[in-house]
Scaffold this motif. Sequence first.
Motif, PDB file in Angstrom:
ATOM      1  N   GLU A 184      -2.852  -6.930 -12.144  1.00 29.71           N
ATOM      2  CA  GLU A 184      -2.014  -7.763 -11.292  1.00 29.71           C
ATOM      3  C   GLU A 184      -0.716  -7.063 -10.929  1.00 29.71           C
ATOM      4  O   GLU A 184      -0.248  -7.145  -9.785  1.00 29.71           O
ATOM      5  N   ARG A 185      -0.108  -6.375 -11.902  1.00 30.54           N
ATOM      6  CA  ARG A 185       1.213  -5.782 -11.670  1.00 30.54           C
ATOM      7  C   ARG A 185       1.166  -4.419 -10.994  1.00 30.54           C
ATOM      8  O   ARG A 185       2.071  -4.062 -10.251  1.00 30.54           O
ATOM      9  N   PHE A 186       0.092  -3.655 -11.247  1.00 31.41           N
ATOM     10  CA  PHE A 186       0.058  -2.283 -10.742  1.00 31.41           C
ATOM     11  C   PHE A 186      -1.061  -2.003  -9.754  1.00 31.41           C
ATOM     12  O   PHE A 186      -1.118  -0.909  -9.190  1.00 31.41           O
ATOM     13  N   GLY A 187      -1.948  -2.963  -9.536  1.00 31.53           N
ATOM     14  CA  GLY A 187      -3.007  -2.769  -8.554  1.00 31.53           C
ATOM     15  C   GLY A 187      -3.811  -1.511  -8.809  1.00 31.53           C
ATOM     16  O   GLY A 187      -4.201  -1.213  -9.939  1.00 31.53           O
ATOM     17  N   GLU A 188      -4.050  -0.738  -7.752  1.00 30.72           N
ATOM     18  CA  GLU A 188      -4.865   0.476  -7.856  1.00 30.72           C
ATOM     19  C   GLU A 188      -4.169   1.590  -8.640  1.00 30.72           C
ATOM     20  O   GLU A 188      -4.796   2.586  -8.991  1.00 30.72           O
ATOM     21  N   GLY A 189      -2.893   1.412  -8.920  1.00 35.57           N
ATOM     22  CA  GLY A 189      -2.154   2.469  -9.616  1.00 35.57           C
ATOM     23  C   GLY A 189      -2.097   2.313 -11.118  1.00 35.57           C
ATOM     24  O   GLY A 189      -1.359   3.045 -11.785  1.00 35.57           O
ATOM     25  N   TYR A 190      -2.902   1.393 -11.678  1.00 35.42           N
ATOM     26  CA  TYR A 190      -2.755   1.104 -13.110  1.00 35.42           C
ATOM     27  C   TYR A 190      -3.019   2.321 -13.990  1.00 35.42           C
ATOM     28  O   TYR A 190      -2.318   2.545 -14.988  1.00 35.42           O
ATOM     29  N   LYS A 191      -4.010   3.143 -13.643  1.00 34.93           N
ATOM     30  CA  LYS A 191      -4.280   4.333 -14.453  1.00 34.93           C
ATOM     31  C   LYS A 191      -3.217   5.410 -14.230  1.00 34.93           C
ATOM     32  O   LYS A 191      -2.874   6.153 -15.156  1.00 34.93           O
ATOM     33  N   THR A 192      -2.702   5.501 -13.020  1.00 39.05           N
ATOM     34  CA  THR A 192      -1.660   6.482 -12.721  1.00 39.05           C
ATOM     35  C   THR A 192      -0.433   6.224 -13.575  1.00 39.05           C
ATOM     36  O   THR A 192       0.132   7.138 -14.186  1.00 39.05           O
ATOM     37  N   PHE A 193      -0.013   4.962 -13.636  1.00 40.59           N
ATOM     38  CA  PHE A 193       1.157   4.622 -14.437  1.00 40.59           C
ATOM     39  C   PHE A 193       0.886   4.817 -15.921  1.00 40.59           C
ATOM     40  O   PHE A 193       1.758   5.266 -16.668  1.00 40.59           O
ATOM     41  N   ALA A 194      -0.321   4.503 -16.382  1.00 38.39           N
ATOM     42  CA  ALA A 194      -0.651   4.688 -17.796  1.00 38.39           C
ATOM     43  C   ALA A 194      -0.573   6.165 -18.173  1.00 38.39           C
ATOM     44  O   ALA A 194      -0.012   6.529 -19.220  1.00 38.39           O
ATOM     45  N   ALA A 195      -1.143   7.028 -17.339  1.00 36.57           N
ATOM     46  CA  ALA A 195      -1.104   8.457 -17.626  1.00 36.57           C
ATOM     47  C   ALA A 195       0.325   8.984 -17.598  1.00 36.57           C
ATOM     48  O   ALA A 195       0.696   9.858 -18.392  1.00 36.57           O
ATOM     49  N   PHE A 196       1.135   8.440 -16.707  1.00 31.98           N
ATOM     50  CA  PHE A 196       2.536   8.861 -16.633  1.00 31.98           C
ATOM     51  C   PHE A 196       3.291   8.456 -17.893  1.00 31.98           C
ATOM     52  O   PHE A 196       4.095   9.226 -18.429  1.00 31.98           O
ATOM     53  N   VAL A 197       3.048   7.250 -18.384  1.00 28.48           N
ATOM     54  CA  VAL A 197       3.698   6.769 -19.605  1.00 28.48           C
ATOM     55  C   VAL A 197       3.424   7.714 -20.765  1.00 28.48           C
ATOM     56  O   VAL A 197       4.313   8.023 -21.569  1.00 28.48           O
ATOM     57  N   PHE A 198       2.185   8.185 -20.876  1.00 29.86           N
ATOM     58  CA  PHE A 198       1.802   9.020 -22.013  1.00 29.86           C
ATOM     59  C   PHE A 198       2.297  10.456 -21.911  1.00 29.86           C
ATOM     60  O   PHE A 198       2.334  11.165 -22.920  1.00 29.86           O
ATOM     61  N   THR A 199       2.673  10.907 -20.726  1.00 31.28           N
ATOM     62  CA  THR A 199       3.016  12.324 -20.567  1.00 31.28           C
ATOM     63  C   THR A 199       4.477  12.587 -20.232  1.00 31.28           C
ATOM     64  O   THR A 199       4.987  13.658 -20.548  1.00 31.28           O
ATOM     65  N   SER A 200       5.148  11.643 -19.615  1.00 28.42           N
ATOM     66  CA  SER A 200       6.452  11.940 -19.037  1.00 28.42           C
ATOM     67  C   SER A 200       7.611  11.741 -19.992  1.00 28.42           C
ATOM     68  O   SER A 200       8.594  12.496 -19.962  1.00 28.42           O
ATOM     69  N   TYR A 201       7.517  10.715 -20.857  1.00 25.72           N
ATOM     70  CA  TYR A 201       8.717  10.336 -21.602  1.00 25.72           C
ATOM     71  C   TYR A 201       8.358   9.330 -22.682  1.00 25.72           C
ATOM     72  O   TYR A 201       7.515   8.451 -22.479  1.00 25.72           O
ATOM     73  N   GLY A 202       8.966   9.450 -23.836  1.00 25.87           N
ATOM     74  CA  GLY A 202       8.933   8.393 -24.822  1.00 25.87           C
ATOM     75  C   GLY A 202       7.713   8.334 -25.716  1.00 25.87           C
ATOM     76  O   GLY A 202       6.905   9.264 -25.819  1.00 25.87           O
ATOM     77  N   PHE A 203       7.593   7.183 -26.324  1.00 24.24           N
ATOM     78  CA  PHE A 203       6.640   6.873 -27.390  1.00 24.24           C
ATOM     79  C   PHE A 203       5.756   5.749 -26.879  1.00 24.24           C
ATOM     80  O   PHE A 203       6.210   4.619 -26.707  1.00 24.24           O
ATOM     81  N   PRO A 204       4.463   6.016 -26.551  1.00 24.95           N
ATOM     82  CA  PRO A 204       3.662   5.049 -25.801  1.00 24.95           C
ATOM     83  C   PRO A 204       3.110   3.902 -26.648  1.00 24.95           C
ATOM     84  O   PRO A 204       2.808   4.064 -27.834  1.00 24.95           O
TER      85      PRO A 204
END
Length: 456
Positions: free
Chosen positions: A307-327
């Motif tokens: 609902e929140r990310f539409g077709e980009g849900y996997k893109t944002f998930a992969a970004f969370v795990f690689t770009s910054y922080g503690f997933p």
Amino acid sequence: MKKLILLFMGLIVISNCKNQSDKRDINPETVAVSKLKFPEKLHGSTIYEVNIRQFTAEGTFDAFSKHLPRLKELGVDVLWLMPIHPISKAGRKGTLGSYYAPQDYTAVNPEFGTMDDFNELLKKAHDMGFYLILDWVPNHTGRDHKWVTENPEYYIRDAEENVTYESMSPTDVWWDTALLDNSNPETRKAMIEAMRFWVELGIDGFRLDHGCGDKIPLYLWEEARASLDPIKDLFWLAECGHETFILDGSYADEFEVIMREIAEGNQKGDALSDWIENDMFKYGRTALRMTYTSNHDLNSWNGTVFERFGEGYKTFAAFVFTSYGFPLILGGQEVGLDKRLEFFEKDSISWDDPKGFQNFYKSLVKLKKENPAIWAGDAGGFPISIEENENVVGFTREVEGNQVIGIFNFSPENQSVEITNEKVFGTYKDYFSGNSFDINNNPLELKPWEYVVFTK
């Protein structure tokens, strides 16, 4: 990231590599049994949120424990249990009430099982190499907690001298709570003693609900750490934005908000790299920032990742795990949780995984764990921009020979990306698809929401 001064970045990268030189011989696979302390031993880890009520049809500690082998296979390290205490009946919301209206800090919700059942779960989790942290509610109790009658001085009063309740806004009122006065040293003492009960049982830390805010003085956590840390090594994670000097980790709330705005077309991808740059600039890189695409609040009140990310849900998930922080992974998210879980009623998660999401999340957890360049805090490599397309975030992160390059199209349109950093030119294989890519002076063409991650 795209605005950082190159000299400044280079100095920080050099400093970071020097600071980490004594850690590079640590095998991420064995970090759970290393001699490191929190939060350092979680730099390559993933936290997993557990809602005991909704996790299984039974909704018990014992039923959840049967999932531990699967979660071990998934690769997560930290199990965060949402509140497991008995729930107040006074002013109860819905049929089963809110987990965040505790009736007794030193007991377990009988719906979940017995204290012996909890201890068995804790032992099994530890034997399998997990850390287990409890969700703790320091801001308020339920309205029928014994303190309300036995220690009314622990609470905040309204104009009529009645114990008042938590109110986040005129439309977000928690009638089932009694607001604690943590400026009272006796309140803090009682709270810390209740936490001591669980530490002595062997838990590994706390996720602090509403842990920093206008009603929670940070000296509560200074006192708590002084009292409880000597008992055992503990991880302290706060539901707050940036109070990271006293605690080990904190939420990156704005990170998810920006991702949502990008998915809605109201911001460009650059907003994410700008936020990371600003966060490091203002608060440093030592403490862990918990990043996520979902958690229990977002799922129930704002919607699923679809609902929140539409077709980009996997893109944002992969970004969370690689770009910054503690997933963070919300329980059920790894099998494509596609409904908003009820908060006050029974609403079990289905574990069918028809779209095979578990393999996707397993690959993300493995990617994080095996590549120190993308570890959290100051253990990971400093993110350096490699392109200038406002719809794309491209970065390289490197720590002593380990390098991760990520390029993410945060738009529903094709993007042509010119790589401006010649140091990353070369031929690479995408971690997810296995496809080969030549990174050179020729523009890289990305489809809508396409992303590539290269490791070296």
